[in-house]
Write an enzyme that holds these catalytic residues in place. Sequence first.
Site, PDB file in Angstrom:
ATOM      1  N   CYS A  23     -11.142 -44.316 -28.439  1.00  0.00           N
ATOM      2  CA  CYS A  23     -11.292 -42.977 -27.856  1.00  0.00           C
ATOM      3  C   CYS A  23     -12.756 -42.681 -27.546  1.00  0.00           C
ATOM      4  O   CYS A  23     -13.514 -42.262 -28.429  1.00  0.00           O
ATOM      5  CB  CYS A  23     -10.709 -41.918 -28.798  1.00  0.00           C
ATOM      6  SG  CYS A  23     -10.776 -40.264 -28.088  1.00  0.00           S
ATOM      7  N   CYS A  77     -13.803 -39.065 -28.063  1.00  0.00           N
ATOM      8  CA  CYS A  77     -13.962 -38.676 -29.474  1.00  0.00           C
ATOM      9  C   CYS A  77     -15.245 -39.261 -30.063  1.00  0.00           C
ATOM     10  O   CYS A  77     -15.953 -38.587 -30.808  1.00  0.00           O
ATOM     11  CB  CYS A  77     -12.808 -39.199 -30.332  1.00  0.00           C
ATOM     12  SG  CYS A  77     -11.192 -39.063 -29.595  1.00  0.00           S
ATOM     13  N   ASP A  78     -15.513 -40.517 -29.763  1.00  0.00           N
ATOM     14  CA  ASP A  78     -16.530 -41.247 -30.525  1.00  0.00           C
ATOM     15  C   ASP A  78     -17.799 -41.583 -29.744  1.00  0.00           C
ATOM     16  O   ASP A  78     -18.767 -42.077 -30.326  1.00  0.00           O
ATOM     17  CB  ASP A  78     -15.933 -42.567 -31.061  1.00  0.00           C
ATOM     18  CG  ASP A  78     -14.772 -42.314 -32.022  1.00  0.00           C
ATOM     19  OD1 ASP A  78     -14.753 -41.233 -32.626  1.00  0.00           O
ATOM     20  OD2 ASP A  78     -13.907 -43.187 -32.154  1.00  0.00           O
TER      21      ASP A  78
END
Length: 333
Positions: free
Chosen positions: A137, A140-141
């Site tokens: 992701c 997200c990261d």
Amino acid sequence: MTEKRVENVIIVGGACAGYTAAVYTARANLEPLLIEGFQWGGQLQNTTHVENYPGFPDGIMGPELMQQFRTQAERFGTRFITDDATRIELSDGGIQRVWVGDEEHLAKAVILSMGAEPKRLGIPGELELSGRGVSTCGVCDGAFFKGEDVAVIGGGDSAMEDSIFVSKYANDLTTIHRRDDFRASKIMLERAKAVPNISLKTPYVPEEFIAGEDGRIAKVRLRHADTGETEELEVGGAFVAIGHTPRSELVRDQVDTDDQGYVLTRDGSTRTNLAGVFAVGDLVDHTYRQAVTAAGTGSMGALDAEWYLRDTPPSPEAHWAGRAGQTEPAPTS
Ligand code: NAP
């Protein structure tokens, strides 16, 4: 013989969408039964810091966020089964049946929230280095890879989106795709190509993620798809963005899905083609897939189920009337 309890609502799948549906249906006094899965918490259980969930300005660890969702659902009386649903028999306006092993559970309405899982390459190092530089992701990261050289794997819109997002933090970003032609939409591909620190590398197939001495990813071994020659690319991070698989296998042949298996819902609601069957979260959504959007549709599923149950006995007609033919229930907050 005692008659079997018929629940108002069973929620299948305990993650952002399912727990939110549980909070709402519990607060509406529907006494939901949540079959949350043995490994509850969904994709956030494999995430470290979550910095884009509103309400947590300093961020929160993914598993802790899921624990908080769960505790909130519990506080209002949700009952949990911490095991996997093994069979689901859906009905159009009748009793919905969900099995956990030999145990059968009945309900007037069911909210399907089984989520989706990122597709994996299935190569050495992928699982071992997950959370140690290998992620599924980018949104997200990505921010954890400031100044690093990173790779994004995939040739679709997800790979382009992840590349563009992560490139804001990364030093050099290489998007690796196994063919020279990209599946991504032209506009996304052009956008990625226009970013100075993104380079596209084709046709290359990742063969292994290799750890450095610190136990984090250090290299990706690549094989040229035509010549078979291999090379190693030094990276501080790698994002696998090759699509998702909705976890709809228990219901795929019973409820309308698209050709990839995502459950289809109608008219901007969570209603499916079956009365009394609602679907929420990543099981439905192949575009946004965020914790906050999943939670949002969880609340929609709860309200749709609540409105459906209010028209007792449930009938397909009531289901189809949807919001258009109904007034909203009394506020529960
Ligand atoms: P996708 O369109 O299915 O693309 C997956 C990509 O990964 C393909 O290029 C595929 O290669 C590659 N791939 C699959 N398995 C692989 C493997 N084992 N090894 C190497 N490469 C592999 O999936 P997606 O990109 O997640 O998109 C899914 C849907 O969401 C699409 O409809 C997309 O338009 C939409 N979406 C839209 C946006 C946006 O508009 N902002 C963002 C994300 C997603 P091949 O091409 O060779 O098969």
